[in-house]
Motif scaffolding. Sequence first.
Motif, PDB file in Angstrom:
ATOM      1  N   SER A 206       4.374 -24.279 -55.483  1.00 17.90           N
ATOM      2  CA  SER A 206       4.045 -22.860 -55.345  1.00 17.90           C
ATOM      3  C   SER A 206       3.260 -22.615 -54.057  1.00 17.90           C
ATOM      4  O   SER A 206       3.470 -21.603 -53.371  1.00 17.90           O
TER       5      SER A 206
ATOM      6  N   GLU B 279       4.421 -18.490 -53.377  1.00 19.95           N
ATOM      7  CA  GLU B 279       4.579 -17.717 -54.610  1.00 19.95           C
ATOM      8  C   GLU B 279       4.728 -18.691 -55.768  1.00 19.95           C
ATOM      9  O   GLU B 279       5.018 -19.870 -55.570  1.00 19.95           O
ATOM     10  N   ARG B 280       4.540 -18.185 -56.987  1.00 13.78           N
ATOM     11  CA  ARG B 280       4.622 -19.070 -58.142  1.00 13.78           C
ATOM     12  C   ARG B 280       6.048 -19.581 -58.332  1.00 13.78           C
ATOM     13  O   ARG B 280       6.999 -18.816 -58.332  1.00 13.78           O
TER      14      ARG B 280
ATOM     15  N   ALA C 157      -0.908 -16.823 -63.376  1.00 14.42           N
ATOM     16  CA  ALA C 157      -0.814 -15.806 -62.319  1.00 14.42           C
ATOM     17  C   ALA C 157      -2.162 -15.523 -61.659  1.00 14.42           C
ATOM     18  O   ALA C 157      -2.281 -15.570 -60.422  1.00 14.42           O
TER      19      ALA C 157
ATOM     20  N   ASP D  90      -3.343 -16.660 -57.800  1.00 14.85           N
ATOM     21  CA  ASP D  90      -3.728 -15.665 -56.795  1.00 14.85           C
ATOM     22  C   ASP D  90      -5.030 -16.063 -56.116  1.00 14.85           C
ATOM     23  O   ASP D  90      -5.187 -15.907 -54.895  1.00 14.85           O
TER      24      ASP D  90
ATOM     25  N   ARG E  88      -4.393 -19.731 -54.062  1.00 11.13           N
ATOM     26  CA  ARG E  88      -3.649 -19.712 -52.798  1.00 11.13           C
ATOM     27  C   ARG E  88      -4.488 -19.129 -51.669  1.00 11.13           C
ATOM     28  O   ARG E  88      -4.241 -19.382 -50.487  1.00 11.13           O
TER      29      ARG E  88
END
Length: 329
Positions: free
Chosen positions: A210, A215-216, A236, A240, A243
Amino acid sequence: MTVHHVLRAVENVRGVAVHTPILSAAAFNERLGRTVWVKAENQQLTGSFKMRGAYSALAAMDPARRSRGVICASSGNHALALAQAARLFDVPAIVVVPEDVPTVKKQMMGVLGACIVTYGRRTGRRDAVVHQFAHRHGMTIVPSADDAWVIAGAGTVAWEMIQEVPDLAAILVPVGGGGLAAGTALAATGHPRLHVFGVEPAVADDTYRSFQAGERISIPPPVTIADGLGHAEPAALAFDINRRLLAGVVTVPEEAIAEAMAYLWRHYRLAAEPSGAVAFAGLLHAPERLPDGPVGVVVSGGNVDWSTYRHLLDTAMPRLENDAATVLH
Protein backbone atom coordinates in the motif's frame (compact mmCIF):
# COMPACT_ATOMS: atom_id res chain seq x y z
CA MET A 1 -5.87 13.11 14.59
CA THR A 2 -2.96 14.75 16.44
CA VAL A 3 -0.65 14.09 19.36
CA HIS A 4 -3.33 15.64 21.58
CA HIS A 5 -5.45 12.51 21.09
CA VAL A 6 -2.54 10.47 22.47
CA LEU A 7 -2.20 12.79 25.45
CA ARG A 8 -5.93 12.38 26.17
CA ALA A 9 -5.48 8.61 25.95
CA VAL A 10 -2.59 8.81 28.42
CA GLU A 11 -5.08 10.17 30.93
CA ASN A 12 -7.73 7.61 29.92
CA VAL A 13 -5.48 4.63 30.69
CA ARG A 14 -3.63 6.09 33.67
CA GLY A 15 -3.91 3.78 36.66
CA VAL A 16 -5.29 0.95 34.49
CA ALA A 17 -2.69 0.07 31.85
CA VAL A 18 0.66 -1.16 33.16
CA HIS A 19 3.57 1.22 32.63
CA THR A 20 5.68 -1.56 31.12
CA PRO A 21 9.47 -1.68 31.47
CA ILE A 22 11.86 -0.51 28.80
CA LEU A 23 14.92 -2.76 28.74
CA SER A 24 18.45 -2.68 27.35
CA ALA A 25 21.06 -5.45 27.14
CA ALA A 26 24.75 -4.56 27.06
CA ALA A 27 25.79 -7.73 25.22
CA PHE A 28 23.27 -7.19 22.43
CA ASN A 29 24.10 -3.49 22.16
CA GLU A 30 27.76 -4.38 21.71
CA ARG A 31 26.93 -6.99 19.12
CA LEU A 32 24.77 -4.57 17.12
CA GLY A 33 27.00 -1.54 17.61
CA ARG A 34 24.19 0.68 18.88
CA THR A 35 21.97 1.10 21.92
CA VAL A 36 18.64 -0.72 21.71
CA TRP A 37 15.73 -0.16 24.06
CA VAL A 38 12.98 -2.79 24.14
CA LYS A 39 9.49 -1.90 25.35
CA ALA A 40 8.06 -5.03 27.01
CA GLU A 41 4.36 -4.80 26.15
CA ASN A 42 4.15 -8.58 26.52
CA GLN A 43 3.94 -7.68 30.23
CA GLN A 44 0.85 -5.52 29.69
CA LEU A 45 -2.60 -6.54 30.97
CA THR A 46 -3.94 -9.39 28.77
CA GLY A 47 -0.41 -9.91 27.43
CA SER A 48 -0.26 -7.24 24.72
CA PHE A 49 -0.39 -3.50 24.01
CA LYS A 50 -3.98 -3.89 22.81
CA MET A 51 -5.36 -3.23 26.29
CA ARG A 52 -4.36 0.42 25.96
CA GLY A 53 -6.47 1.02 22.86
CA ALA A 54 -9.47 -1.03 23.97
CA TYR A 55 -9.70 0.68 27.34
CA SER A 56 -9.12 4.12 25.81
CA ALA A 57 -11.98 3.54 23.36
CA LEU A 58 -14.41 2.48 26.09
CA ALA A 59 -13.35 5.34 28.36
CA ALA A 60 -14.09 7.85 25.59
CA MET A 61 -17.47 6.27 24.76
CA ASP A 62 -20.82 7.72 25.82
CA PRO A 63 -21.79 5.80 29.00
CA ALA A 64 -25.30 4.96 27.79
CA ARG A 65 -23.94 3.60 24.54
CA ARG A 66 -21.20 1.68 26.35
CA SER A 67 -23.70 0.08 28.73
CA ARG A 68 -25.34 -1.78 25.83
CA GLY A 69 -22.11 -3.67 25.25
CA VAL A 70 -19.25 -3.83 22.78
CA ILE A 71 -18.18 -6.19 20.03
CA CYS A 72 -15.09 -6.65 17.89
CA ALA A 73 -13.43 -8.85 15.33
CA SER A 74 -9.85 -9.83 16.10
CA SER A 75 -7.16 -12.41 15.49
CA GLY A 76 -6.89 -12.66 19.27
CA ASN A 77 -5.14 -9.91 21.22
CA HIS A 78 -7.64 -7.13 20.56
CA ALA A 79 -10.44 -9.50 21.51
CA LEU A 80 -8.66 -10.28 24.78
CA ALA A 81 -8.16 -6.59 25.46
CA LEU A 82 -11.77 -5.69 24.72
CA ALA A 83 -12.97 -8.52 26.97
CA GLN A 84 -10.81 -7.16 29.81
CA ALA A 85 -11.86 -3.54 29.23
CA ALA A 86 -15.53 -4.53 29.11
CA ARG A 87 -15.13 -6.42 32.35
CA LEU A 88 -13.57 -3.38 34.03
CA PHE A 89 -16.51 -1.24 32.88
CA ASP A 90 -18.97 -4.04 33.75
CA VAL A 91 -20.53 -4.18 30.28
CA PRO A 92 -21.12 -7.21 28.00
CA ALA A 93 -18.69 -8.09 25.21
CA ILE A 94 -18.80 -10.33 22.15
CA VAL A 95 -15.53 -11.23 20.40
CA VAL A 96 -15.46 -12.64 16.86
CA VAL A 97 -12.26 -14.62 16.31
CA PRO A 98 -10.86 -17.15 13.79
CA GLU A 99 -11.47 -20.84 14.42
CA ASP A 100 -7.70 -21.37 14.59
CA VAL A 101 -7.05 -18.64 17.17
CA PRO A 102 -4.25 -19.80 19.52
CA THR A 103 -5.68 -21.82 22.39
CA VAL A 104 -4.07 -19.64 25.06
CA LYS A 105 -5.86 -16.58 23.70
CA LYS A 106 -9.23 -18.29 23.40
CA GLN A 107 -9.05 -19.66 26.94
CA MET A 108 -8.25 -16.23 28.35
CA MET A 109 -11.22 -14.67 26.52
CA GLY A 110 -13.54 -17.16 28.17
CA VAL A 111 -12.06 -16.51 31.60
CA LEU A 112 -12.68 -12.78 31.11
CA GLY A 113 -16.36 -13.45 30.46
CA ALA A 114 -16.61 -12.56 26.76
CA CYS A 115 -19.05 -14.34 24.48
CA ILE A 116 -16.87 -16.00 21.81
CA VAL A 117 -18.03 -16.36 18.19
CA THR A 118 -15.71 -18.08 15.70
CA TYR A 119 -15.43 -17.88 11.91
CA GLY A 120 -13.36 -19.55 9.19
CA ARG A 121 -10.31 -17.39 8.48
CA ARG A 122 -10.44 -18.11 4.74
CA THR A 123 -14.15 -18.63 4.19
CA GLY A 124 -15.94 -16.74 6.95
CA ARG A 125 -17.43 -13.29 6.41
CA ARG A 126 -15.98 -11.78 9.56
CA ASP A 127 -17.26 -8.23 9.21
CA ALA A 128 -20.74 -9.40 8.27
CA VAL A 129 -20.86 -11.54 11.41
CA VAL A 130 -19.79 -8.58 13.56
CA HIS A 131 -22.38 -6.25 12.07
CA GLN A 132 -25.09 -8.88 12.41
CA PHE A 133 -24.44 -9.37 16.14
CA ALA A 134 -23.95 -5.64 16.76
CA HIS A 135 -27.33 -4.87 15.16
CA ARG A 136 -29.09 -7.71 16.96
CA HIS A 137 -27.83 -6.76 20.43
CA GLY A 138 -27.46 -2.99 20.04
CA MET A 139 -23.73 -3.21 20.69
CA THR A 140 -21.00 -0.80 19.61
CA ILE A 141 -18.28 -2.11 17.30
CA VAL A 142 -14.74 -1.36 18.52
CA PRO A 143 -12.33 -1.99 15.62
CA SER A 144 -8.82 -3.22 16.31
CA ALA A 145 -7.16 -0.39 14.36
CA ASP A 146 -9.73 1.71 12.47
CA ASP A 147 -10.77 3.84 15.44
CA ALA A 148 -9.38 7.14 16.69
CA TRP A 149 -9.34 6.24 20.39
CA VAL A 150 -7.92 2.77 19.79
CA ILE A 151 -5.09 4.37 17.80
CA ALA A 152 -4.56 7.04 20.45
CA GLY A 153 -4.43 4.39 23.17
CA ALA A 154 -1.83 2.45 21.21
CA GLY A 155 0.20 5.64 20.97
CA THR A 156 0.65 5.70 24.74
CA VAL A 157 3.29 2.97 24.31
CA ALA A 158 5.55 5.33 22.36
CA TRP A 159 4.70 8.27 24.62
CA GLU A 160 6.10 6.31 27.58
CA MET A 161 9.20 5.37 25.59
CA ILE A 162 9.88 8.97 24.60
CA GLN A 163 9.50 10.16 28.19
CA GLU A 164 12.09 7.63 29.39
CA VAL A 165 14.52 7.78 26.45
CA PRO A 166 14.13 11.23 24.84
CA ASP A 167 17.11 10.82 22.51
CA LEU A 168 15.67 7.89 20.50
CA ALA A 169 16.54 8.12 16.82
CA ALA A 170 14.00 5.50 15.70
CA ILE A 171 11.16 3.36 16.98
CA LEU A 172 10.22 0.08 15.30
CA VAL A 173 6.70 -1.31 15.70
CA PRO A 174 4.88 -4.30 14.20
CA VAL A 175 2.20 -3.61 11.59
CA GLY A 176 -1.04 -5.54 11.21
CA GLY A 177 -4.01 -3.25 10.79
CA GLY A 178 -1.63 -0.36 11.46
CA GLY A 179 -3.10 1.10 14.65
CA LEU A 180 0.05 0.76 16.77
CA ALA A 181 2.19 2.27 14.01
CA ALA A 182 -0.25 5.17 13.60
CA GLY A 183 -0.41 5.84 17.34
CA THR A 184 3.37 5.69 17.57
CA ALA A 185 3.77 8.09 14.65
CA LEU A 186 1.33 10.54 16.27
CA ALA A 187 3.18 10.32 19.61
CA ALA A 188 6.44 11.07 17.79
CA THR A 189 5.20 14.28 16.17
CA GLY A 190 7.07 17.21 17.63
CA HIS A 191 10.25 15.11 17.66
CA PRO A 192 11.61 15.73 14.14
CA ARG A 193 14.72 13.60 14.67
CA LEU A 194 12.67 10.57 15.69
CA HIS A 195 11.77 8.20 12.84
CA VAL A 196 9.05 5.57 13.14
CA PHE A 197 9.24 2.39 11.05
CA GLY A 198 6.58 -0.25 10.66
CA VAL A 199 7.63 -3.90 10.33
CA GLU A 200 5.48 -6.69 8.90
CA PRO A 201 5.96 -10.27 7.70
CA ALA A 202 7.02 -10.49 4.06
CA VAL A 203 4.16 -12.91 3.40
CA ALA A 204 1.65 -10.42 4.88
CA ASP A 205 2.93 -7.25 3.23
CA ASP A 206 -0.33 -5.39 2.62
CA THR A 207 0.95 -2.20 4.27
CA TYR A 208 4.26 -2.31 2.39
CA ARG A 209 2.45 -2.74 -0.93
CA SER A 210 0.00 0.00 0.00
CA PHE A 211 2.91 2.34 0.74
CA GLN A 212 4.40 1.62 -2.67
CA ALA A 213 1.08 2.22 -4.39
CA GLY A 214 0.07 5.26 -2.36
CA GLU A 215 -3.30 3.72 -1.59
CA ARG A 216 -4.67 0.75 0.32
CA ILE A 217 -3.97 -2.55 -1.41
CA SER A 218 -5.69 -5.85 -0.62
CA ILE A 219 -3.82 -9.15 -0.68
CA PRO A 220 -5.13 -12.73 -0.33
CA PRO A 221 -5.52 -13.80 3.32
CA PRO A 222 -1.90 -14.46 4.33
CA VAL A 223 -0.51 -17.39 6.29
CA THR A 224 2.25 -16.40 8.72
CA ILE A 225 3.55 -17.55 12.09
CA ALA A 226 2.75 -13.99 13.22
CA ASP A 227 -0.98 -14.73 13.45
CA GLY A 228 -1.81 -11.30 14.84
CA LEU A 229 -0.42 -9.58 11.73
CA GLY A 230 -2.20 -11.65 9.09
CA HIS A 231 -4.19 -8.74 7.67
CA ALA A 232 -5.25 -8.57 4.03
CA GLU A 233 -5.59 -4.76 3.96
CA PRO A 234 -4.52 -1.87 6.20
CA ALA A 235 -7.20 -0.12 8.28
CA ALA A 236 -8.35 3.06 6.55
CA LEU A 237 -7.78 5.59 9.34
CA ALA A 238 -4.49 4.04 10.40
CA PHE A 239 -3.18 3.96 6.84
CA ASP A 240 -4.09 7.61 6.29
CA ILE A 241 -1.89 8.49 9.28
CA ASN A 242 0.88 6.05 8.46
CA ARG A 243 1.39 7.07 4.86
CA ARG A 244 1.92 10.66 6.06
CA LEU A 245 4.02 10.07 9.16
CA LEU A 246 5.91 6.77 8.96
CA ALA A 247 9.53 6.85 7.80
CA GLY A 248 9.03 3.51 6.04
CA VAL A 249 7.86 -0.08 6.21
CA VAL A 250 10.26 -3.04 6.52
CA THR A 251 9.29 -6.61 5.65
CA VAL A 252 10.88 -9.66 7.28
CA PRO A 253 10.95 -13.37 6.40
CA GLU A 254 9.39 -15.97 8.68
CA GLU A 255 12.74 -17.34 9.87
CA ALA A 256 13.79 -13.85 11.00
CA ILE A 257 10.71 -13.68 13.22
CA ALA A 258 11.62 -16.93 14.96
CA GLU A 259 15.21 -15.72 15.39
CA ALA A 260 13.93 -12.49 16.94
CA MET A 261 11.93 -14.53 19.47
CA ALA A 262 15.13 -16.39 20.37
CA TYR A 263 17.18 -13.18 20.71
CA LEU A 264 14.52 -11.63 22.91
CA TRP A 265 14.61 -14.62 25.22
CA ARG A 266 18.40 -14.89 25.29
CA HIS A 267 19.23 -11.21 25.86
CA TYR A 268 16.13 -9.79 27.58
CA ARG A 269 14.41 -12.87 29.04
CA LEU A 270 11.24 -11.85 27.22
CA ALA A 271 8.82 -14.48 25.93
CA ALA A 272 7.35 -12.86 22.81
CA GLU A 273 4.70 -14.28 20.53
CA PRO A 274 5.68 -14.22 16.83
CA SER A 275 3.66 -11.05 16.15
CA GLY A 276 5.25 -9.43 19.19
CA ALA A 277 8.77 -10.18 17.92
CA VAL A 278 8.30 -8.83 14.39
CA ALA A 279 9.61 -5.33 15.13
CA PHE A 280 12.76 -6.84 16.65
CA ALA A 281 13.10 -8.97 13.53
CA GLY A 282 13.13 -5.74 11.53
CA LEU A 283 16.03 -4.49 13.64
CA LEU A 284 17.97 -7.70 12.96
CA HIS A 285 17.04 -7.97 9.28
CA ALA A 286 17.44 -4.39 8.04
CA PRO A 287 19.58 -2.30 10.43
CA GLU A 288 20.88 -0.30 7.46
CA ARG A 289 17.42 1.29 7.08
CA LEU A 290 17.72 2.99 10.46
CA PRO A 291 19.32 6.34 11.32
CA ASP A 292 22.30 6.49 13.66
CA GLY A 293 21.50 6.65 17.35
CA PRO A 294 19.50 4.74 19.97
CA VAL A 295 16.65 2.58 18.68
CA GLY A 296 13.44 1.67 20.45
CA VAL A 297 11.65 -1.59 19.65
CA VAL A 298 8.13 -2.47 20.74
CA VAL A 299 7.64 -6.10 21.76
CA SER A 300 3.90 -5.90 21.32
CA GLY A 301 2.67 -9.17 22.86
CA GLY A 302 3.45 -12.51 24.46
CA ASN A 303 0.32 -14.63 24.02
CA VAL A 304 1.65 -17.78 22.38
CA ASP A 305 0.89 -21.45 22.92
CA TRP A 306 3.78 -23.21 24.66
CA SER A 307 4.13 -25.87 21.96
CA THR A 308 4.43 -23.22 19.24
CA TYR A 309 6.88 -21.15 21.27
CA ARG A 310 9.10 -24.14 22.06
CA HIS A 311 9.11 -25.31 18.44
CA LEU A 312 10.08 -21.90 17.07
CA LEU A 313 12.85 -21.41 19.62
CA ASP A 314 14.19 -24.91 19.04
CA THR A 315 14.32 -24.07 15.32
CA ALA A 316 16.01 -20.69 15.75
CA MET A 317 18.47 -21.26 18.61
CA PRO A 318 21.02 -23.29 16.58
CA ARG A 319 21.30 -20.36 14.14
CA LEU A 320 21.98 -18.02 17.06
CA GLU A 321 24.68 -20.37 18.36
CA ASN A 322 26.36 -20.42 14.95
CA ASP A 323 26.09 -16.66 14.66
CA ALA A 324 27.65 -16.17 18.11
CA ALA A 325 30.49 -18.54 17.25
CA THR A 326 31.18 -16.59 14.04
CA VAL A 327 31.26 -13.28 15.89
CA LEU A 328 33.60 -14.63 18.56
CA HIS A 329 35.90 -16.16 15.95
